[in-house]
Design an enzyme around this catalytic site. Structure first.
Site, mmCIF file in Angstrom:
data_model
loop_
_atom_site.group_PDB
_atom_site.id
_atom_site.type_symbol
_atom_site.label_atom_id
_atom_site.label_comp_id
_atom_site.label_asym_id
_atom_site.label_seq_id
_atom_site.Cartn_x
_atom_site.Cartn_y
_atom_site.Cartn_z
ATOM 1 N N CYS A 167 0.803 -1.217 0.000
ATOM 2 C CA CYS A 167 0.000 0.000 0.000
ATOM 3 C C CYS A 167 0.836 1.267 0.000
ATOM 4 O O CYS A 167 0.291 2.371 -0.026
ATOM 5 C CB CYS A 167 -0.949 -0.021 1.188
ATOM 6 S SG CYS A 167 -2.020 -1.480 1.179
ATOM 7 N N HIS A 307 -2.351 7.951 6.763
ATOM 8 C CA HIS A 307 -2.612 6.649 6.134
ATOM 9 C C HIS A 307 -3.995 6.172 6.560
ATOM 10 O O HIS A 307 -4.769 5.716 5.736
ATOM 11 C CB HIS A 307 -1.520 5.662 6.537
ATOM 12 C CG HIS A 307 -1.605 4.340 5.853
ATOM 13 N ND1 HIS A 307 -1.511 4.198 4.484
ATOM 14 C CD2 HIS A 307 -1.769 3.073 6.350
ATOM 15 C CE1 HIS A 307 -1.615 2.915 4.161
ATOM 16 N NE2 HIS A 307 -1.777 2.223 5.277
ATOM 17 N N GLU A 318 -0.104 5.011 14.036
ATOM 18 C CA GLU A 318 0.176 6.244 13.301
ATOM 19 C C GLU A 318 0.024 7.472 14.193
ATOM 20 O O GLU A 318 0.843 8.398 14.131
ATOM 21 C CB GLU A 318 -0.737 6.362 12.084
ATOM 22 C CG GLU A 318 -0.399 7.553 11.205
ATOM 23 C CD GLU A 318 -1.150 7.577 9.884
ATOM 24 O OE1 GLU A 318 -0.752 8.364 9.003
ATOM 25 O OE2 GLU A 318 -2.123 6.806 9.727
ATOM 26 N N LYS A 339 -9.365 7.887 3.268
ATOM 27 C CA LYS A 339 -9.911 6.528 3.161
ATOM 28 C C LYS A 339 -11.300 6.406 3.783
ATOM 29 O O LYS A 339 -12.015 5.446 3.506
ATOM 30 C CB LYS A 339 -8.947 5.515 3.781
ATOM 31 C CG LYS A 339 -7.633 5.369 3.028
ATOM 32 C CD LYS A 339 -6.727 4.320 3.672
ATOM 33 C CE LYS A 339 -5.410 4.176 2.934
ATOM 34 N NZ LYS A 339 -4.491 5.312 3.143
ATOM 35 N N HIS A 344 -9.804 1.950 0.768
ATOM 36 C CA HIS A 344 -8.354 1.757 0.653
ATOM 37 C C HIS A 344 -8.023 1.283 -0.757
ATOM 38 O O HIS A 344 -8.304 0.140 -1.122
ATOM 39 C CB HIS A 344 -7.883 0.750 1.692
ATOM 40 C CG HIS A 344 -6.403 0.735 1.898
ATOM 41 N ND1 HIS A 344 -5.511 1.400 1.067
ATOM 42 C CD2 HIS A 344 -5.632 0.125 2.835
ATOM 43 C CE1 HIS A 344 -4.284 1.212 1.490
ATOM 44 N NE2 HIS A 344 -4.321 0.440 2.564
ATOM 45 N N PHE A 404 2.164 -3.413 3.830
ATOM 46 C CA PHE A 404 2.558 -4.715 4.361
ATOM 47 C C PHE A 404 4.038 -4.956 4.049
ATOM 48 O O PHE A 404 4.498 -4.688 2.940
ATOM 49 C CB PHE A 404 1.732 -5.830 3.726
ATOM 50 C CG PHE A 404 0.307 -5.900 4.201
ATOM 51 C CD1 PHE A 404 -0.135 -5.190 5.297
ATOM 52 C CD2 PHE A 404 -0.610 -6.711 3.541
ATOM 53 C CE1 PHE A 404 -1.460 -5.261 5.731
ATOM 54 C CE2 PHE A 404 -1.928 -6.800 3.974
ATOM 55 C CZ PHE A 404 -2.358 -6.071 5.059
#
Length: 418
Positions: A167, A307, A318, A339, A344, A404
């Site tokens: 991502c 994010h 975060e 998002k 996403h 990831f």
């Protein structure tokens, strides 16, 4: 060594809340949700039955091309070409007047041709075992092919590559393009990302990881970043592109300048294949690296495009990183998660959120984090820009993307000043 300043001169967006940059921005600041029941596949047997899809997409609406040629393109490549076209048009690039050897492409995707893989492999596995694969199977699914297709479509002969870091892919792509321009290797780059994961593999795989929200009764409020009731992200598809140029090249051709890309901070969690470091260690390092490269103090930051996926632990990590980095100043800035509206977009997330950040700087409006219903008492009471856009002059903004594998990217955009 003299390094070039890098500016943004063109934008393209294809999203679940708008199929062009103006439509996307208009709906983003209004707080429109792109989530709805899935139409692309039969999702009735899945725990999650909704996503953020591109509605009524038809590649032939954008390009005068033979349908046989379209069938050689996976959906993620089609998305890529559409936003590339919009970005070049927005930047008013005259291809007859530029040195195409000095213009290139860097494109991000988390997976690549998900849809084409299913189209060919499923009949083989469920049939009599006779292989009937398309001769374009490989060239439709490989992750670098969108970059190649953009280069071919627009005749760009400079550096050309694909980037895959889950991502964080398209944010990483932007960082590569930035450094090529900064070092004087090229005059102009198109950078961005695209993803088309709304299929059985995407829905099944992320669902099995328990990463997805399961609010089938109310899809539009399912993506709830920083909310106590968040239960996972909403799968989404789409694409975004930015035209980046050296400042000298942009000024020489009389280009409009949206903003300056001032730095790119990179790091790795070196912790876990899917989970962020619980203390936000890597995220903090990426943001710090961006500030250090830009030679700016933490107190200069006005806004962070987070994010913010709406996963229970990811949002916490975060926010810890932000507070650890900014200290008391964290309470003075705006934070928001696109998002909450877009879902996403995986490998395309960093690019579309960069577009949103650039437009935030240009317009002085912070897009909201929608779907806030209940405060999470475990999170500090920062200004998450809940539910309604806020006007604010933004001089410096960070756009975060994490993937990831522990990949972290923080892009620093700032208001362009002569």
């Amino acid at each position: 060594m003299n390094l070039n300043r890098v500016v943004v001169t063109g934008l393209g967006a294809l999203t679940p809340i708008g199929d062009s940059c103006p439509k996307f921005w208009n709906n983003l600041i209004k707080g429109v949700s792109g989530a709805s029941p899935i139409t692309r596949i039969d999702a009735s047997k899945f725990k999650t039955q909704f996503a953020c899809e591109i509605k009524d997409f038809n590649f032939l609406n954008y390009f005068d091309i033979n349908i046989k040629e379209v069938r050689k393109l996976d959906l993620f490549s089609q998305f890529a070409l559409v936003v590339a076209k919009e970005a070049f048009e927005d930047a008013k690039v005259d291809f007859s007047a530029i040195n195409r050897n000095k213009v290139g492409v860097v494109w991000g995707t988390g997976v690549g041709g998900f849809c084409s893989y299913e189209e060919d492999i499923n009949p083989f596995l469920t049939g009599d075992g006779t292989p009937r694969f398309s001769p374009f199977f490989i060239t439709k699914i490989i992750g670098n092919i969108a970059a190649g297709q953009i280069s071919i479509m627009f005749g760009l002969e400079g550096p050309n590559c694909g980037v895959t870091s889950a991502c964080a892919s398209s944010a990483n792509a932007i960082s590569v393009a930035y450094n090529l321009i900064r070092l004087g290797k090229v005059d102009m780059m198109i950078a961005g990302g695209s993803e088309a994961p709304v299929n059985y593999s995407g829905l099944g795989g992320f669902g099995a990881m328990r990463a997805l929200s399961t609010r089938n009764d109310d899809p539009q409020t399912a993506s709830r970043p920083f909310d106590k009731t968040r239960d996972g992200f909403v799968l989404a598809e789409g694409a975004a592109a930015l035209i980046l140029e050296s400042l000298d090249h942009a000024k020489a051709r009389g280009a409009k300048i949206y903003a300056e890309l001032g730095a790119c901070g990179l790091s790795s969690d070196a912790y876990h294949i899917t989970a962020s470091h619980p203390d936000g260690k890597g995220a903090r390092m990426a943001m710090q690296n961006a500030l250090d490269e830009a030679e700016l103090p933490a107190s200069s930051v006005d806004y962070i495009n987070a994010h913010g996926t709406a996963t229970p632990m990811g949002d916490v990590a975060e926010v810890k990183a932000i507070v650890d980095l900014l200290g008391d100043h964290a309470y003075d800035i705006n934070i928001s998660s696109n998002k909450s509206m877009l879902g996403h977009m995986m490998g395309a997330a960093g690019a579309i959120e960069s577009v949103a950040t650039v437009l935030t700087i240009q317009n002085g409006i912070i897009p909201p984090t929608i779907n806030h219903f209940e405060d999470d008492e475990t999170l500090p009471k920062l200004n998450y820009t809940f539910n309604k856009a806020q006007e604010r002059n933004v001089e410096v903004a960070l756009s975060n993307a994490f993937g990831f594998g522990g990949h972290n990217v923080s892009l620093l955009f700032k208001k362009y000043k002569v």
